[in-house]
Structure formats: C-alpha cells, structure tokens
Design an enzyme around this catalytic site. Structure first.
Site, PDB file in Angstrom:
ATOM      1  N   HIS B  84       0.815  -1.215   0.000  1.00 52.86           N
ATOM      2  CA  HIS B  84       0.000   0.000   0.000  1.00 52.86           C
ATOM      3  C   HIS B  84       0.847   1.263   0.000  1.00 52.86           C
ATOM      4  O   HIS B  84       0.329   2.348  -0.181  1.00 52.86           O
ATOM      5  CB  HIS B  84      -1.003  -0.019   1.151  1.00 52.86           C
ATOM      6  CG  HIS B  84      -0.403   0.036   2.509  1.00 52.86           C
ATOM      7  ND1 HIS B  84      -0.192  -1.071   3.280  1.00 52.86           N
ATOM      8  CD2 HIS B  84       0.046   1.075   3.240  1.00 52.86           C
ATOM      9  CE1 HIS B  84       0.347  -0.715   4.425  1.00 52.86           C
ATOM     10  NE2 HIS B  84       0.508   0.575   4.428  1.00 52.86           N
ATOM     11  N   ASP B 164       0.523  -8.226   2.479  1.00 54.54           N
ATOM     12  CA  ASP B 164       0.667  -6.850   2.012  1.00 54.54           C
ATOM     13  C   ASP B 164       2.148  -6.536   1.860  1.00 54.54           C
ATOM     14  O   ASP B 164       2.799  -6.098   2.799  1.00 54.54           O
ATOM     15  CB  ASP B 164      -0.005  -5.901   3.023  1.00 54.54           C
ATOM     16  CG  ASP B 164       0.034  -4.455   2.565  1.00 54.54           C
ATOM     17  OD1 ASP B 164       0.757  -4.151   1.596  1.00 54.54           O
ATOM     18  OD2 ASP B 164      -0.636  -3.619   3.185  1.00 54.54           O
ATOM     19  N   SER B 259       4.980   2.230   7.653  1.00 54.93           N
ATOM     20  CA  SER B 259       4.625   1.007   6.940  1.00 54.93           C
ATOM     21  C   SER B 259       5.827   0.394   6.268  1.00 54.93           C
ATOM     22  O   SER B 259       6.554   1.083   5.555  1.00 54.93           O
ATOM     23  CB  SER B 259       3.601   1.315   5.857  1.00 54.93           C
ATOM     24  OG  SER B 259       2.357   0.845   6.225  1.00 54.93           O
TER      25      SER B 259
END
Lengths: 519, 318
Positions: B84, B164, B259
């Site tokens: 993402h 992810d 992240s």
C-alpha cells in the site's frame, strides 16, 4: 417470425425443440462475441504496463520470476478496523515541523503524531487478548493515564484545543483570541447598529464583535466618509467625516477612541457610554481522564454540534458541570447547538499545591512511595486546573523555538529528537523519584544521568542503566517497574472494553438528554 | 568544507562552492553516508507520488540454487516494503526512491516557506535556500541513479492473513545489506551498535511477550512486546484476517509513514538482530499497537508465487 409460428401451432409444433436450441445458440454466441473485446482490453492493459517498464533490463526478470500482474484488492482500503501505516501527507496541513535552536541547529521532524487522537472511534471487533496475564486490578478510569500523554500526543509541544470547536493552536495567545468568537455575548457592539432596520440596510449583520480590531475596522469602514479614491489600507492616514454626525477629522487613526468611545459624536444613541465592554472571559483548562487538555472560556459560549462526537469534549463538559455552582450549566441554543455556561466553574489551584507539599513532606520523613499515592497523583491530574505559568509556556516560548539541549550534551540532544515521546514521561517519573534526594533543591531540576539513561523501561533495557549513584538507581528502578505495571494494567483488554462501553453509554445518555432523542 | 552536513557526500562537490553557513540542518528523514549503500528502515516512496510515504523494510535475496533457469537472478537484490506504500496509485511498476521523494519534497516546501519569514539577503534566508538547493540536487541525483522498480506487489487476504508487500528490484549499482547502518546513532537502546545492527536470522517461532522493536521512517525507534493475534475486519466486515500484534507500554508504537518497517528483536544466543516480521498497520486509540506480517508468511508466500526460495542473505554460492 415467432408470432407467425404461434398462429399455426400444429404446423410448427415439431420445430419447437429446434427453435429452443436456436435460441440458446444465439444466446451463447452473444456471450462469446464479447470475449474478444475482453481479451483486447487485457492486451491493452498489458501494453500500458509494458510501456511503464521503461527499464528494459528489468523486463525479463519481472516477467519470468513474478506473476504478470500485481494482486491488489482495493476493497481492503476502506472500512477496515485497523489503519495502514503509510503516511498520506496530503492529509496533513504541515507534514513537517521545523524547530530552531539558539545554537542555529535547525531540526525538523515528521508530524506523524499530529493525527493522534483524531482517529475516529471504531469498534474493532474482538479485543486484543493480552498474553502477559496482568493480574493487578485496573486503575480507576479517572486516574488511568499519566499527565505526560497530552504532551506526547502533541509532538512534544503543548497544544491548545478550543473546547467549543476542537480547533487546535500551538500558541496560547491565538486560542485566547479565537475562543472569543464562540461567546454568545460579544465584547464590542456597534453603537449605530439598529436591528429594526431591514437586513440589507444594516451596517452589520449582528452589530456584535468579539475582537476589538474587527470592531474598530467596522466603525472606520462603515461609519466614516472618506475622500474619493482612498484605498482601504490607507484609511487610517486619510482624513474623513463621521458618517453619522458629519464632523471632520484630519486623521481617522484615533477616530474610534476620540470620537465614538469618548461620547463626542452627536449621533450616538442616548445613554451611550463607553460600554467597554463586557470583559471577555478567562481561559480555563480542563484535563480529561485520558490526559487530553481542553480549554474553555468563562463567558457563555456556544458549543459546535460536531464537538459532541468527541468523547473528550463530553467528558470535559461533565467536569465543568460537576465543578460549577449554579444550575444552567448547559442549555439549548438555537436548533442544534448547546450553550455552555462556565462562569461559575471552580478552579482549585491551591489544592494542587498543598498536595504537592504534603507529599514532599512525606517523602522527606522517610515514607516510601506506595500505590495509593501513585493513584492520588493521577487523580489529581484529572482535576480541572487553571493554567499556571509554571506548566504552560508563554506564547513566545512555544513559538517554533523549542528548547534544545546545549551542544555539550550531544547525546541528550539526540535522544530528545528521537525519543521525544518518552521525554515527558521521564520527567514525570523524575518528578517523584527524585524528591527523596532533592527536597532541598529546585523540584524541576532534571539530572543529566536520567536524561541520558535508556528510555526503554522494559527489563531488557534496565540491565544497562547509565545512572551514576546507587540510591538514584534504586529508586528509579523501583518506580520504573511501578510505572510499567500501571501501564500494563491499563492495557488490560477487559478494562479497556469496559471503559469504552461506559464512555459510549455516557455519551449516549448525554446526547439523549440534550436533544430529547431516544437512541 | 561546508559546516552544513545534512545531505550525503555525493553532492559534496557542489556544496563546496557554496559559502559555509553556521546553520546545521537535520532533515526529518534518515540519509545514508554512502548514497549507494542504503541501510534498512529508511524512508521510501515512489518517484511520482506526491502523497504516500513509507519505510524500506529490508532486502531479500532469491535462492536460486543450481537451477540454470533462474541463474540470472542469482546476483539480484530485492527490497521489500508494504504494497500500500508503493502501489496505492495508478502505476503498476513505479520507480522507487529512498529516501522518500514525498518527505524530501515536503521538507523542501517547509524550508522554502520558512525562508520567507526572513528578509532577503539575511544569513537565515540564504541558509534555508541553500538547504533547499541541496535537496533539489539530491532529488536529481536520485532520479538519475534510480534505486529500483517495483516488480510485484500484493495486498489481499490470503489464507485468512493479510499479505501486504511489494518487491522492488534494486538497481545493481546499489549495495544491499540488511543492516541498520551507522548513520542512525541515536537509538535509546545503547546496545544497538556494531554487530547488533545487522539482521542475522529470521525468527519463525514467536513467543508472546518477546521484546521487539522497530525503526520506522516516521516515529523512529519504538519497542514493544509480541502479543497474540487479533481478528481484523476489512471492507466493512466482509473480509476478516487474523494479524499478529505488538503492544507497546507507551503510546505511539507506530504511526503513518512507518509502513514496511521490519519488526526486529535482539538475538538471545549471539550478537545480531532477528527478523520477526513487517509492520503494516497500527491500532489502538493511542496507537500503542502495531500489526505485522510474520517473515515466515512473507517468505512462504513469495515461494508460492515465484517457485523459488527467498532469504535475507545473498546466496552463498551465487
């Protein structure tokens, strides 16, 4: 054709299965026709992908080692109970803040923390199970969070939150100026304003001004006649006539003071005195149980409806209600607004001081820190408190200039930069761990060894303490474990969910009471 | 040489021509001493993104063995971060910049704005504008010396777990090592130095209560303890997955911009760091929880997708 066949059923009855077959064949062929379109679409997509990969040397690698296309499920992006940790800087007004130190060091940091607290409340489903098996009983909700959390939330800086609209300010003076706008009774009124005149002929829509500068600007703009061609910004230096009485002034600069407020103007309504003004309210700070601070004004002010979705705000109002004498603390205002009357809101400053001295005496007389006392300390922080200059920096202090340690302690400067979230926490610990030795010293003194010691309070880090004296180490270790226990107990899932439920229920009751709804 | 030392040495030649100033800038993102040797946990974004920024997790290396078919990848290095971070925008195979283009551009904007507060010709204004110029030079250098390009990414629920991650093929001119680098000297944990800066091992057996830490591009070093898994709802409850959780005793274990940061732990039996997983989300009102994907799951998924093994160290015989 089908209609004609229906007209002659006997003749064509045998052909029916054939017709059904033909119908299905047509249907199938229709579906198949669309297929080339799809494949064409895919090939186009591939073509664009290939174009994207302009680095030709990578093309071989990607095609043979990894699948052709990425596997991205866009539905995961919305409506999830956790938040991805990527930063969208377009969500932040100032993604990066700069601090200047006196030694010309310019430090900057990402404002990742600025969104903290603004996260919408979400029901995250099953609570997180703690495997650490905390057995200590949860602390009372009012004493659950140490004071440092406010500061941690705000990037190491005190942030000033307007209780009435949730606006935040980094400088207290700006909040003081802003908060006046929520006051129901405006501080300044245009003496010539007449509410009986039709709206389009009025000099102003309400005639009330919360700020003196806007009030003066209004008088000079609407009640003075200037020579032709004077631009608004040059009005102060220009000459002009009072639009009401016609008197001439060689300069308009002190028009308001010399002509209106002095009562010289013949056109002033009878009985006009320099009603300067209801003094605008004072700022009061309310600290909620989770350590957030909110500011209210002592004058009657209107609470924006959106604020009621913030549970801090609801709690703050409860605090005001509990600590005010008088009945009309909160009342309806207009259709969907609330009026908060905090004129009688009591603030108990000396109490805090007494407690502090009392504790200090206990420390000196040799008693050790006990759990109830920790709880007292925490409870006390919930009590609403007027801002004291000792704890709150003046506007000039906070204005972009953050104190940075001197160059002689390089390490502490670095730690401050990276471990800022821990800084205030340590100061808190320090404030009562060092009282034993420092009863005679300035209580705000922060020894260098604490500042430089590991910020990791876990046992792991405690095996490497950089603390100079034995006594200091003992009490720091003692209190560190205590603090970690308290913090751990706060993470107790049962307690957290109970607390959450209770707050939601309180808010619902509050909402139902005020808006007469039946949720 | 200039007294201003925030931007690494590859722009030194141009810095020399600028008059020294007494200001010391420290950018909000980590910079490497050697721009061709980037330590892990630096900030990362795509080259074109104006919004999304994250953290470079670390480097992964394909273990091709003696298979001729894959021999061309034997010497390749790949970097990993969250999908993402790099695949949230339209482009499928974006080029990636480390340090983050987004942070550098934002920093530049803030500096430019700050310089407006000072009169023309003042030392402050000059210093700010010089720093802006250096960032520009650095950005240009990064654009002509590309770090790498996303080759594949996935953000989906696979076997009730969120998968992810995005794989970035790193340009061969960069030296890839799973180390925290010497430039980051301000960890609150004083033992994080020398050998303890290197990721030595993957940790597959996760014990609840294990002490872990992460170094994210936004919040830097934070530590916590491993917890059990948590059920997470996605797409308004239509999808569920169970995710591993790190709980921190203090607020803010992770925040926006972290992240992709690896969840690491200090090895108990030897010096060095163990790799536990990769951070992808945060949770909790105080952001005291970090959610991560275990490294075992990532490597397993990579194996399933590419049919070859992957590891955190380059292949020895390769």
């Amino acid at each position: 054709m089908p209609s004609t066949t229906l007209l002659f059923p006997q003749k064509h009855i045998r052909a029916i299965p054939g017709k059904i077959y033909a119908f299905f064949r047509e249907l199938v062929s229709g579906v198949i026709i669309s297929k080339p379109d799809l494949s064409h679409h895919y090939s186009c997509e591939n073509a664009t992908k290939e174009e994207g990969k302009d680095a030709a040397d990578e093309e071989k690698t990607t095609t043979s080692l990894f699948p052709e296309s990425n596997n991205i499920d866009r539905s995961l992006n919305g409506g999830c109970s956790v938040i991805p940790c990527s930063m969208d800087v377009s969500d932040l007004n100032t993604p990066i803040s700069i601090t200047l130190s006196p030694e010309n060091r310019i430090k900057s940091e990402v404002n990742a923390k600025s969104l903290l607290g603004s996260r919408p409340e979400q029901d995250t489903g099953a609570p997180i199970k703690m495997s650490t098996g905390v057995t200590s009983s949860p602390l009372s909700p009012s004493g659950s969070t140490p004071e440092h959390s406010t500061k941690v939330l705000n990037n190491g800086e005190e942030e000033f939150i307007c209780h009435y609209c949730d606006a935040t300010f980094r400088i207290r003076g700006y909040l003081t100026r802003h908060i006046k706008k929520h006051a129901i009774e405006k501080a300044y009124h245009c003496p010539f304003f007449n509410s009986a005149t039709p709206p389009d002929l009025r000099c102003h829509n309400s005639g009330g001004f919360s700020r003196r500068d806007t009030y003066k600007t209004h008088l000079k703009a609407r009640h003075v006649l200037y020579p032709k061609g004077v631009k608004p910004q040059d009005r102060n230096k220009s000459s002009g006539h009072c639009a009401q009485c016609g008197e001439y002034f060689s300069t308009i600069e002190n028009f308001v003071e010399n002509h209106i407020e002095s009562g010289d103007c013949k056109a002033l309504p009878q009985g006009y005195t320099k009603k300067n003004e209801k003094r605008s309210g004072k700022l009061r700070k309310i600290k909620t149980s989770n350590g957030h601070s909110r500011f209210i004004s002592t004058s009657q002010s209107v609470v924006e409806p959106k604020v009621l979705f913030n549970k801090d705000a609801v709690e703050a109002m409860t605090i005001v209600a509990n600590n005010s004498s008088g009945n009309d603390i909160i009342s309806k205002y207009g259709n969907n607004k609330l009026m908060l009357n905090s004129e009688n809101f009591k603030v108990d400053i000396p109490k805090r001081k007494r407690k502090y001295i009392k504790k200090k005496q206990q420390q000196v007389s040799g008693s050790t820190v006990t759990t109830p006392e920790v709880a007292t300390q925490n409870n006390q922080e919930v009590a609403p408190d007027e801002i004291s200059s000792a704890t709150i920096f003046s506007p000039f202090d906070t204005h972009l200039l953050e104190p940075v340690p001197s160059s002689s302690s390089e390490s502490s400067a670095e730690v401050m930069f990276h471990g800022k979230q821990m800084k205030n926490f340590l100061i808190d610990i320090n404030s009562f761990t060092n009282q034993q030795q420092q009863a005679q010293d300035n209580p705000s003194f922060l020894p260098l060894d604490i500042e430089q010691s590991s910020y990791d309070l876990s046992e792991d880090a405690m095996s490497y303490p950089i603390i100079s004296t034995q006594s200091n180490r003992d009490c720091t270790q003692y209190d560190n474990t205590k603090i970690s226990q308290i913090l751990q107990s706060q993470l107790n899932p049962e307690y957290l969910s109970e607390n959450h439920m209770r707050e939601t229920q309180q808010y619902l009751n509050f909402y139902n009471d005020n808006f007469g709804s039946q949720f | 040489a200039s007294a201003v030392g925030s931007i690494p040495s590859h722009t030194a030649a141009t810095i020399d021509t600028i008059a020294p100033t007494k200001f010391q800038f420290s950018p909000p993102y980590a910079v490497s001493e050697n721009p061709l040797e980037l330590p892990i946990s630096m900030s990362l974004s795509t080259e074109t993104s104006a919004k999304i920024t994250g953290t470079l997790g670390g480097y992964l290396f394909p273990q091709t063995g003696s298979d001729e078919k894959f021999s061309q990848f034997a010497s390749c290095s790949f970097a990993i971060t969250c999908a993402h971070v790099v695949l949230s925008e339209k482009q499928d195979y974006p080029n990636v910049m480390v340090p983050s283009n987004v942070l550098q551009t934002s920093y530049k904007k803030v500096l430019t704005k700050e310089s407006d507060r000072y009169p023309d010709g003042s030392v402050e204004k000059t210093a700010f504008l010089e720093e802006v110029q250096r960032i520009d030079q650095n950005l240009n250098w990064q654009k002509s010396n590309k770090f790498g390009q996303v080759v594949w990414g996935e953000r989906a629920i696979v076997d009730h777990r969120l998968s992810d991650f995005a794989i970035i093929k790193v340009n061969s001119s960069f030296k890839c090592q799973n180390t925290l680098g010497n430039g980051l000297k301000s960890f609150p944990d004083p033992t994080l130095r020398f050998q303890n800066l290197h990721v030595k091992r993957k940790i597959f057996k996760m014990k609840p209560g294990m002490k872990v830490f992460k170094i994210g591009a936004s919040t830097g070093y934070t530590s916590g303890e491993l917890n059990s898994t948590k059920l997470v709802y996605w797409a308004d409850g239509k999808l569920q997955s169970s995710e591993f959780v790190v709980a921190s005793p203090t607020p803010l274990f992770a925040s926006a911009g972290d992240s992709g940061a690896w969840i690491l732990t200090k090895l108990e039996d030897r010096l060095g760091l163990g790799l536990v997983g990769m951070l992808h989300s945060y949770d909790g009102e105080q952001r005291q929880f970090g959610l991560f994907t275990p490294i075992g799951d990532i490597l397993e998924r990579l194996h399933a997708v590419t049919k070859i093994q992957w590891d955190i160290d380059p292949q020895l015989d390769g």
